[in-house]
Design a protein around this motif. Structure first.
Motif, PDB file in Angstrom:
ATOM      1  N   ILE B 170       0.824  -1.207   0.000  1.00  0.00           N
ATOM      2  CA  ILE B 170       0.000   0.000   0.000  1.00  0.00           C
ATOM      3  C   ILE B 170       0.863   1.265   0.000  1.00  0.00           C
ATOM      4  N   MET B 171       1.825   1.286   0.907  1.00  0.00           N
ATOM      5  CA  MET B 171       2.611   2.504   1.112  1.00  0.00           C
ATOM      6  C   MET B 171       3.844   2.589   0.208  1.00  0.00           C
ATOM      7  N   GLY B 172       4.409   1.460  -0.122  1.00  0.00           N
ATOM      8  CA  GLY B 172       5.668   1.431  -0.853  1.00  0.00           C
ATOM      9  C   GLY B 172       5.699   2.323  -2.086  1.00  0.00           C
ATOM     10  N   PRO B 173       4.697   2.277  -2.932  1.00  0.00           N
ATOM     11  CA  PRO B 173       4.759   3.106  -4.142  1.00  0.00           C
ATOM     12  C   PRO B 173       4.873   4.594  -3.848  1.00  0.00           C
ATOM     13  N   VAL B 174       4.210   5.047  -2.800  1.00  0.00           N
ATOM     14  CA  VAL B 174       4.364   6.464  -2.451  1.00  0.00           C
ATOM     15  C   VAL B 174       5.808   6.753  -2.044  1.00  0.00           C
ATOM     16  N   LEU B 175       6.350   5.868  -1.241  1.00  0.00           N
ATOM     17  CA  LEU B 175       7.750   6.017  -0.834  1.00  0.00           C
ATOM     18  C   LEU B 175       8.674   6.045  -2.049  1.00  0.00           C
ATOM     19  N   ALA B 176       8.460   5.096  -2.933  1.00  0.00           N
ATOM     20  CA  ALA B 176       9.306   5.030  -4.132  1.00  0.00           C
ATOM     21  C   ALA B 176       9.197   6.308  -4.946  1.00  0.00           C
ATOM     22  N   HIS B 177       7.978   6.794  -5.062  1.00  0.00           N
ATOM     23  CA  HIS B 177       7.743   8.015  -5.829  1.00  0.00           C
ATOM     24  C   HIS B 177       8.507   9.195  -5.224  1.00  0.00           C
ATOM     25  N   ILE B 178       8.401   9.321  -3.926  1.00  0.00           N
ATOM     26  CA  ILE B 178       9.100  10.427  -3.251  1.00  0.00           C
ATOM     27  C   ILE B 178      10.600  10.300  -3.422  1.00  0.00           C
ATOM     28  N   LEU B 179      11.101   9.098  -3.193  1.00  0.00           N
ATOM     29  CA  LEU B 179      12.545   8.908  -3.259  1.00  0.00           C
ATOM     30  C   LEU B 179      13.082   9.186  -4.654  1.00  0.00           C
ATOM     31  N   LEU B 180      12.417   8.683  -5.659  1.00  0.00           N
ATOM     32  CA  LEU B 180      12.886   8.965  -7.018  1.00  0.00           C
ATOM     33  C   LEU B 180      12.951  10.466  -7.258  1.00  0.00           C
ATOM     34  N   GLY B 181      11.944  11.148  -6.772  1.00  0.00           N
ATOM     35  CA  GLY B 181      11.933  12.599  -6.967  1.00  0.00           C
ATOM     36  C   GLY B 181      12.978  13.309  -6.143  1.00  0.00           C
ATOM     37  N   GLU B 182      13.106  12.933  -4.894  1.00  0.00           N
ATOM     38  CA  GLU B 182      13.998  13.653  -3.990  1.00  0.00           C
ATOM     39  C   GLU B 182      15.460  13.349  -4.262  1.00  0.00           C
ATOM     40  N   VAL B 183      15.740  12.087  -4.472  1.00  0.00           N
ATOM     41  CA  VAL B 183      17.144  11.690  -4.596  1.00  0.00           C
ATOM     42  C   VAL B 183      17.668  11.945  -5.994  1.00  0.00           C
ATOM     43  N   PHE B 184      16.827  11.629  -6.994  1.00  0.00           N
ATOM     44  CA  PHE B 184      17.341  11.715  -8.360  1.00  0.00           C
ATOM     45  C   PHE B 184      16.654  12.787  -9.194  1.00  0.00           C
ATOM     46  N   SER B 193       2.793  15.259  -9.864  1.00  0.00           N
ATOM     47  CA  SER B 193       2.500  13.863 -10.137  1.00  0.00           C
ATOM     48  C   SER B 193       2.049  13.073  -8.931  1.00  0.00           C
ATOM     49  N   MET B 194       2.181  13.599  -7.730  1.00  0.00           N
ATOM     50  CA  MET B 194       1.851  12.775  -6.575  1.00  0.00           C
ATOM     51  C   MET B 194       0.376  12.361  -6.587  1.00  0.00           C
ATOM     52  N   ASP B 195      -0.519  13.282  -6.910  1.00  0.00           N
ATOM     53  CA  ASP B 195      -1.933  12.927  -6.953  1.00  0.00           C
ATOM     54  C   ASP B 195      -2.195  11.839  -7.998  1.00  0.00           C
ATOM     55  N   ARG B 196      -1.621  12.033  -9.155  1.00  0.00           N
ATOM     56  CA  ARG B 196      -1.813  11.030 -10.210  1.00  0.00           C
ATOM     57  C   ARG B 196      -1.220   9.688  -9.791  1.00  0.00           C
ATOM     58  N   LEU B 197      -0.070   9.759  -9.104  1.00  0.00           N
ATOM     59  CA  LEU B 197       0.532   8.514  -8.635  1.00  0.00           C
ATOM     60  C   LEU B 197      -0.436   7.783  -7.713  1.00  0.00           C
ATOM     61  N   VAL B 198      -1.031   8.505  -6.810  1.00  0.00           N
ATOM     62  CA  VAL B 198      -1.908   7.867  -5.832  1.00  0.00           C
ATOM     63  C   VAL B 198      -3.136   7.260  -6.528  1.00  0.00           C
ATOM     64  N   GLU B 199      -3.733   8.010  -7.420  1.00  0.00           N
ATOM     65  CA  GLU B 199      -4.923   7.483  -8.085  1.00  0.00           C
ATOM     66  C   GLU B 199      -4.581   6.254  -8.933  1.00  0.00           C
ATOM     67  N   ASN B 200      -3.482   6.365  -9.666  1.00  0.00           N
ATOM     68  CA  ASN B 200      -3.054   5.204 -10.459  1.00  0.00           C
ATOM     69  C   ASN B 200      -2.787   3.995  -9.561  1.00  0.00           C
ATOM     70  N   HIS B 201      -2.150   4.296  -8.445  1.00  0.00           N
ATOM     71  CA  HIS B 201      -1.803   3.193  -7.549  1.00  0.00           C
ATOM     72  C   HIS B 201      -3.052   2.583  -6.911  1.00  0.00           C
ATOM     73  N   LEU B 202      -4.024   3.388  -6.575  1.00  0.00           N
ATOM     74  CA  LEU B 202      -5.223   2.851  -5.910  1.00  0.00           C
ATOM     75  C   LEU B 202      -5.982   1.897  -6.834  1.00  0.00           C
ATOM     76  N   ILE B 203      -6.005   2.245  -8.094  1.00  0.00           N
ATOM     77  CA  ILE B 203      -6.654   1.344  -9.057  1.00  0.00           C
ATOM     78  C   ILE B 203      -5.966  -0.014  -9.056  1.00  0.00           C
ATOM     79  N   ILE B 204      -4.629   0.044  -9.180  1.00  0.00           N
ATOM     80  CA  ILE B 204      -3.881  -1.217  -9.202  1.00  0.00           C
ATOM     81  C   ILE B 204      -4.046  -1.945  -7.874  1.00  0.00           C
ATOM     82  N   LEU B 205      -3.956  -1.181  -6.820  1.00  0.00           N
ATOM     83  CA  LEU B 205      -3.982  -1.787  -5.498  1.00  0.00           C
ATOM     84  C   LEU B 205      -5.299  -2.532  -5.254  1.00  0.00           C
ATOM     85  N   PHE B 206      -6.369  -1.957  -5.654  1.00  0.00           N
ATOM     86  CA  PHE B 206      -7.654  -2.583  -5.345  1.00  0.00           C
ATOM     87  C   PHE B 206      -8.096  -3.579  -6.410  1.00  0.00           C
TER      88      PHE B 206
END
Lengths: 223, 223, 223, 223
Positions: B170-184, B193-206
């Motif tokens: 559930i949480m990992g994709p948000v973490l990955a998203h942040i890290l990719l943005g922050e670190v690289f 993109s965070m909102d889009r990431l969450v919506e895309n992820h919720l579809i997959i997740l459920f």
DNA sequence: AATGAATGAGGATTCATTCAT
DNA sequence: CATGAATGAATCCTCATTCAT
């Protein structure tokens, strides 16, 4: 002329020509553990079994150790994973499963994990090194994945999601799992967990958390 | 040069009670950017608008700044998220969606993100601080989630997965998203993109990435 | 890589006996250019075409190179000049002219100039070496000159000046000329100047700058 | 609150604001004595009565001490001498005598002599500093002298010599005298010698070593 | 309370010297 | 003889911490 080898006189041993690699190994471990700034060159030397000055025979500066570390790590990391994906055809879920299992195994090896952890720590202090990692590893791997997903969608295997964001849904849980374990020592109850994490995640990833076969009937539809 | 401290002058008065917080703000920013070791106390002081010596009026040592930082961050972070979950009932997917969206918003705020990033960087050097964060934040939040998922399974809303491991999905994709943005600095094409990431992820997740039981019949086959 | 040492092969043979001299040549050049402290033994070795360790086959320490340098330079320098003076008789001006021209030629050769320059630089750090130079070179040469001048005065060739101080009036301009050129790169307009300096100086030295007893009557007044 | 001043606790004294100058004084003495490379910053600090770290409060690096030293020395050196010459008119011999006596007095002061000695030593290692000295001191002073001599020739006071080369005949003996004393400790018999050197030199300089009133009759012309 | 000059331990780097090969 | 890898003492410089003002 040659003095007898006194066991108490360990000076001037000459060892294999693997020395630079041993220095990098030592540096990697200490950098990951204590951070770049807080690691003393002398500690690296001692851990590598050589003297402080000898480190400078192989690397011109402390910073060069960082660079050497990243350079050494780049090639093997990328090749293994990408080779697997390149062969893919048909249902991408098989490929995704395989890659995720492969990655999980690789990152289960502390030696492989160390460099990414180091970059995670030190990226703000070494932007150019993070940039190298980004361009050599991420910029190689991410598009391959993106294509895999896009092709899967086009061929009707996958739901029409955003490929670029979906990569995060695929990989993120593994990252979260590693970080919880590495940073906080948080492992799930029940022994070696990376394999279980991957299997649990693949189920959710492909089939979803929800139980309903008939989407749209979800709310309050249960018998 | 300095005007007398008139109690009635509301402008440019320096509120002595707010000073430690300003110091922590400065320290947080610099620690996150440069790491603990590479940050100088003098830089923190300058950024806080006070002198080097004054830092030591509020904090006995540089390390105490780290501790103060983490202590200050703990309470608000936890309360907000957990309060939302506590009220949940019925289909946990609504709660999960809400929490994930809430978390995404919170972590989109650099100020909120800063402490977790700092702990991520410095955990190996400050095990006891990581321990505090673990026990005060993670040990509070993770079980709540676990229960949420377990209850959802028991009530038939969710597929029978491992709740503890599923938190990572559930949480990992948000973490990955942040890290990719922050670190690289890797953000997906197409703006915020965070909102889009969450919506895309919720579809997959459920609902899962897969389209149906019978791939190949997918193209235009749904009624 | 190294061919066997055939005694009959005249090319590219390394004459082992000449090695110390080559090392001294290299050391001299670098010591003069960079100073003793700032010159590394390894640089000397490289310039001499041998390895760092080999320097220590010929000289027990870096300091010994300094000593060797001065010792080697002493004999030839002194002998040449003094031999000329010893033969003098009659008007000492001819001898002085000859010696000054000889000295100017000698010191125009960078190799001859190098050791005095080195001693000038390093005398404060190597008092005993300066002492050697003083006793072996100056203490030999100065009295000879002094006698030459004293005899010239006694015989009526020269004005009754202080012989010891007059040596400085004779030699000083050459020294100043060299120093201006070596230290500051200051050469007079108009090409190779040492010879011109000497001739100009000899005129002044023997006849004086002034034109006559009665200035003002000078313009075009000589028959 | 204030602890009693224990004589055994010399920490944290605060002294006059002349600190940077004291540091330069200490550096100058040690640089001249031991050379730049062989002088330790800590020694400079100790001699200045402060701690190693405090040197870096005033000067960013060891090299900056050299630069500060030369910068500090430049103005006073030049001004004094040139002011005297600017006023000259009539027979330049009076001016030359005055300048030479002035210079001799100035250079008799060890503090004034120190910087030129330092530059003499370290010029090869600090070309840009030598360049500063050249352009700020020599390039100011030499042309003034040259003009003085040229004018003296044109007005019939002086023999038609090369003005540029003649400067060396005027100044060189003083330089030689200083160097013999400083480098080798060679002072003439008979006490304080600089004044005597100058007077002896001025006689030779203006009237020549030779005795003959009638040039051309020199050889064998004595009664 | 606030300042910032002063301290000195600590760490990166250099280099003279040694000695196994 | 010759080499050059290895050593570690020495040196520059930094910076957390102290305290007189």
């Amino acid at each position: 002329m040659t003095p007898p080898h006194l066991p108490g006189s360990p000076k001037f041993r000459r060892r294999a020509e693997a020395r630079p690699d041993e220095v990098l190994d030592a540096a990697l471990e200490l950098f990951v553990r204590n951070g770049f700034s807080a690691t003393r060159v002398e500690d690296i030397a001692r851990r590598a079994g050589i003297s402080k000055g000898s480190v400078y025979l192989y690397f011109p500066s402390k910073k060069a150790l960082m660079e050497g570390l990243v350079r050494r790590a780049i090639t093997p990391v990328t090749q293994g994973a990408l080779a697997l994906i390149g062969k893919s055809s048909g249902d991408p879920r098989a490929t995704i499963s395989m890659v995720l299992r492969h990655l999980a195994t690789r990152l289960g090896d502390p030696a492989t994990l160390a460099v990414p952890k180091l970059i995670l720590r030190e990226a703000p202090s070494f932007p150019e090194i993070a940039e190298v990692y980004k361009s050599e590893v991420l910029a190689q791997a991410l598009p391959v994945f993106e294509n895999l997903i896009a092709k899967g969608i086009a061929e009707g295997y996958l739901r029409p999601v955003d490929p670029e964001l979906t990569i995060r849904s695929i990989m993120g849980p593994v990252l979260a799992h590693i970080l919880l374990g590495e940073v906080f020592g948080l492992a799930p109850r029940g022994g070696p967990s990376m394999d279980r994490l991957v299997e649990n995640h693949l189920i959710i990833l492909f089939d979803g958390l929800g139980v309903a076969q008939n989407p749209g009937a979800e709310k309050g539809a249960r018998p």
